[in-house]
Design a protein around this motif. Structure first.
Motif, PDB file in Angstrom:
ATOM      1  N   GLY A   1       0.822  -1.200   0.000  1.00 14.47           N
ATOM      2  CA  GLY A   1       0.000   0.000   0.000  1.00 14.47           C
ATOM      3  C   GLY A   1       0.858   1.252   0.000  1.00 14.47           C
ATOM      4  O   GLY A   1       0.355   2.365   0.006  1.00 14.47           O
TER       5      GLY A   1
ATOM      6  N   CYS B   1       2.424   3.571  -1.854  1.00 16.65           N
ATOM      7  CA  CYS B   1       2.336   4.013  -3.244  1.00 16.65           C
ATOM      8  C   CYS B   1       3.046   5.359  -3.407  1.00 16.65           C
ATOM      9  O   CYS B   1       2.419   6.424  -3.338  1.00 16.65           O
TER      10      CYS B   1
ATOM     11  N   LYS C   1      -4.859   2.524  -4.125  1.00 14.78           N
ATOM     12  CA  LYS C   1      -3.789   3.509  -4.292  1.00 14.78           C
ATOM     13  C   LYS C   1      -3.481   3.638  -5.783  1.00 14.78           C
ATOM     14  O   LYS C   1      -3.485   2.661  -6.524  1.00 14.78           O
TER      15      LYS C   1
ATOM     16  N   GLU D   1      -2.908  -2.173  -9.957  1.00 15.91           N
ATOM     17  CA  GLU D   1      -3.653  -1.484  -8.910  1.00 15.91           C
ATOM     18  C   GLU D   1      -4.888  -2.306  -8.569  1.00 15.91           C
ATOM     19  O   GLU D   1      -5.632  -2.711  -9.455  1.00 15.91           O
TER      20      GLU D   1
END
Length: 114
Positions: A50, A52, A74, A93
């Protein structure tokens, strides 16, 4: 497990590196701590994170990880995508949480690093 299968399982989209859709991945690793990612010595690895930002892309480059799934909806920005393309990375994603994505892939047969 093929990247296209991972996309299917995680309701994910390939946003960079579509040419890698048929690549096979042997192992997965889930982490938001890039310092932990740098300790890995595994080929053919999928990073599920997560985190990003540019650091995730640079860490993947340094750790020779070519496949990243960004979870929790994200979205990679243009600067991240440019760096990913420059390094031939495949970026996905997914709307799922880190926990859910990891569990789904593990249950489907993706092996853990350790």
């Amino acid at each position: 497990m093929q990247i296209s299968k991972i996309c299917q399982l995680l309701s994910a989209q390939i946003i960079c590196g579509e040419e890698h859709a048929t690549a096979n991945i042997e192992r997965g690793y889930s982490s938001d701590l890039m310092s932990d990612v740098l300790t890995l010595d595994t080929d053919n690895l999928l990073l599920i994170t997560g985190m990003c930002n540019l650091q995730a892309i640079r860490t993947s480059e340094m750790a020779d990880i070519r496949f990243i799934v960004f979870v929790r909806n994200k979205k990679a920005n243009d600067e991240m995508l440019a760096l990913a393309k420059e390094n031939s990375l495949c970026i996905l994603e997914s709307p799922f949480t880190l926990f859910k994505a990891s569990g789904i892939l593990y249950q489907a047969g993706l092996k853990p690093v350790y």
